[in-house]
Write an enzyme that holds these catalytic residues in place. Structure first.
Site, PDB file in Angstrom:
ATOM      1  N   GLU A 263     -13.087   3.856  -0.638  1.00  0.00           N
ATOM      2  CA  GLU A 263     -12.001   4.371   0.198  1.00  0.00           C
ATOM      3  C   GLU A 263     -11.472   5.640  -0.430  1.00  0.00           C
ATOM      4  OE1 GLU A 263      -8.702   1.898   1.369  1.00  0.00           O
ATOM      5  OE2 GLU A 263     -10.002   0.170   1.760  1.00  0.00           O
TER       6      GLU A 263
ATOM      7  N   GLU B 208      -9.390  -4.629  -2.621  1.00  0.00           N
ATOM      8  CA  GLU B 208      -8.077  -4.432  -3.240  1.00  0.00           C
ATOM      9  C   GLU B 208      -7.309  -5.728  -3.506  1.00  0.00           C
ATOM     10  OE1 GLU B 208      -7.201   0.119  -1.743  1.00  0.00           O
ATOM     11  OE2 GLU B 208      -5.981  -1.486  -0.899  1.00  0.00           O
TER      12      GLU B 208
END
Length: 489
Positions: free
Chosen positions: A387, A206
């Site tokens: 995720e 991320e």
């Protein structure tokens, strides 16, 4: 039954800073994040929770217990990271040919001599302990994705309190090309040390969150909390360069595939008139980044340029997905709307009447299908869902969330997308950054006092999925929106 391909793997993802600390000798105080969450001004201002990561779930000391539970759950893939600051807690000599006057980092020299020099500075105790962890993981037949960076930077590269106070003289983290050089060297070194245990690599988790929340969404409690759109763009420019140079560095010592893991929202139009807003939001928040590391196209100021040293630096895409973002067209472009996606009240309902989590995130599984199929149609690179999960201490919504999102992955595969695994976030409760221990994402409930792990009902649901290779008839009824509970008084 919704069956997945034979080579599809179900597993979990976790991060070092969030999970490792909590047992004696596990502390890692040499990071920007550690300093950030201990800072009295941040705590008193409510930017961070006041919870401390050294009281965490204790994976560093108790990793075998975590792995035992994963094995009992039938999990076959894991994504973990190495904490940079554990390996190089102290400042390194500057890299060869480092020139901080150059904005573009087109090459970082990596060779055997350089790797041996780095080896002289590395913390051997930390290296040996990570090897023990990874060997134990592999001994259980678990496919292993090693991620190089999941947010904390060594303090010698980033002092977030100095930056927050406006001191940009250094060390400034991703604002400095020094971090680009060091990340390339670190990534190559880690691959050199652990390649025999690794199946695939990821450079970063991320990066868009790091570049966004640290400099734009400063109320989020992410370091360095310095409001500047210009510095946000500079950080993202350097992060893109760092990924490309790390890719080159890893490839110099390994033939394993290398991906990157990205935070995704499914952009949805408020009305049919807002489709153009979706296209703009997707480009700004997703395609601009991936066009840089796949096609070499990057913005330098207001000009788009093509850099061959960035092109083709990606083998696979890691998709993190939690909820959607509803957007509306405006005179200047588009805006995202509250009351949907991440912008809802906690444990309530969205403006669409959908339930929300302990974090206030809207239940919207079909967005995962949208994200996966759009990535596939644009780039044709294989993917992992790296995720996906929900903050739900009571474990009321999680069984529904889990089955509904796994079903959307099945839909995407049936539509032609090459998705090779689903990694839930997460196996156990952990330290949720600025929110501390209050947000519980685990299939396993952690007693932070005793470090014991307890199976939530959703863990049994995930075991049913993992051991049978899909959604069985016995749990198919969970593929729906959870019934909304009456509001608590």
């Amino acid at each position: 039954m919704y069956s997945f391909p034979k080579n599809f793997r179900f597993g979990w993802s976790q991060a070092g800073f969030q999970s490792e600390m909590g047992t004696p000798g596990s502390e890692d105080p040499n990071t920007d994040w550690y300093k950030w969450v201990h800072d009295p001004e941040n705590i008193s201002a409510g930017l961070v929770s006041g919870d401390l990561p050294e009281n965490g779930p204790g994976y560093w000391g108790n990793y075998k217990t975590f792995h035992d539970n994963a094995q009992k759950m039938g999990l076959k893939i894991a994504r973990l990271n190495v904490e940079w600051s554990r390996i190089f807690p102290n400042q390194l000599p500057k890299p060869q040919n480092f020139d901080d006057s150059k904005q573009d980092v087109t090459e970082v020299e990596i060779n055997q001599n350089e790797l041996r020099r780095l080896d002289e500075h590395a913390n051997k105790d930390a290296l040996n302990h990570y090897r023990e962890i990874f060997k134990d993981l592999k001994s259980r037949g678990i496919y292993f994705i090693l991620n190089m960076y999941h947010w904390p930077l060594p303090l010698w590269l980033h002092d977030p309190i100095r930056v927050r106070r406006g001191d940009l003289s250094g060390p400034t983290g991703w604002l400095s090309t020094r971090t680009v050089y060091e990340f390339a060297r670190f990534s190559a070194y880690i691959a050199w040390k652990f390649d025999d245990l690794v199946d695939e690599y990821s450079t970063m988790n991320e990066p868009n969150v790091v570049g966004g929340l640290g400099y734009v969404g400063v109320k989020s409690g992410f370091p360095p909390g310095y409001l500047s759109f210009e510095l946000s763009r500079k950080a993202m420019y350097n992060i893109i360069q760092a990924h490309a140079r790390a890719y080159d560095g890893i490839k110099s010592v390994s033939k394993k595939p290398i991906g990157i893991i990205y935070a995704n929202s499914s952009f949805q139009p408020l009305t049919e008139k807002d489709v153009e807003a979706v296209e703009m939001a997707e480009y700004d928040n997703r395609w601009a980044f991936f066009d840089a590391i796949i096609r070499g196209e990057i913005m330098r100021g207001s000009e788009k340029v093509v850099r061959d040293d960035l092109r083709g630096r990606l083998d696979w895409i890691g998709v993190n997905y939690y909820t959607r973002t509803v957007v509306k067209k405006t005179e200047k472009g588009y805006t995202s709307l509250g009351g949907y996606g991440h912008g809802c009240e906690r444990n309530s309902v969205s403006l669409a009447g959908l339930p929300t989590s302990d974090f206030g995130w809207e239940f919207f599984p079909e967005g995962l299908y949208d994200v996966l199929t759009k990535y596939w149609n644009r780039y044709h690179l294989y993917m992992y869902v790296t995720e996906n999960g929900i903050a739900d201490d009571a474990d009321y919504q999680r069984p529904y969330y889990l089955v509904s999102h796994v079903y959307q992955v099945h839909r995407a595969i049936n539509s032609g997308a090459d998705v090779r695994g689903y990694l839930h976030w997460s196996l156990a409760d952990n330290y949720e950054w600025a929110s501390g221990f209050s947000m519980r994402f685990g299939l396993l409930k952690v007693d932070y006092g005793t470090k014991r792990l307890y199976w939530r009902p959703s863990a049994l649901v995930y075991r049913e999925i993992a051991t049978n290779g899909g959604i069985t008839d016995e749990i198919e009824h969970l593929n729906t929106v959870p019934p909304i509970r009456p509001l608590r008084h």
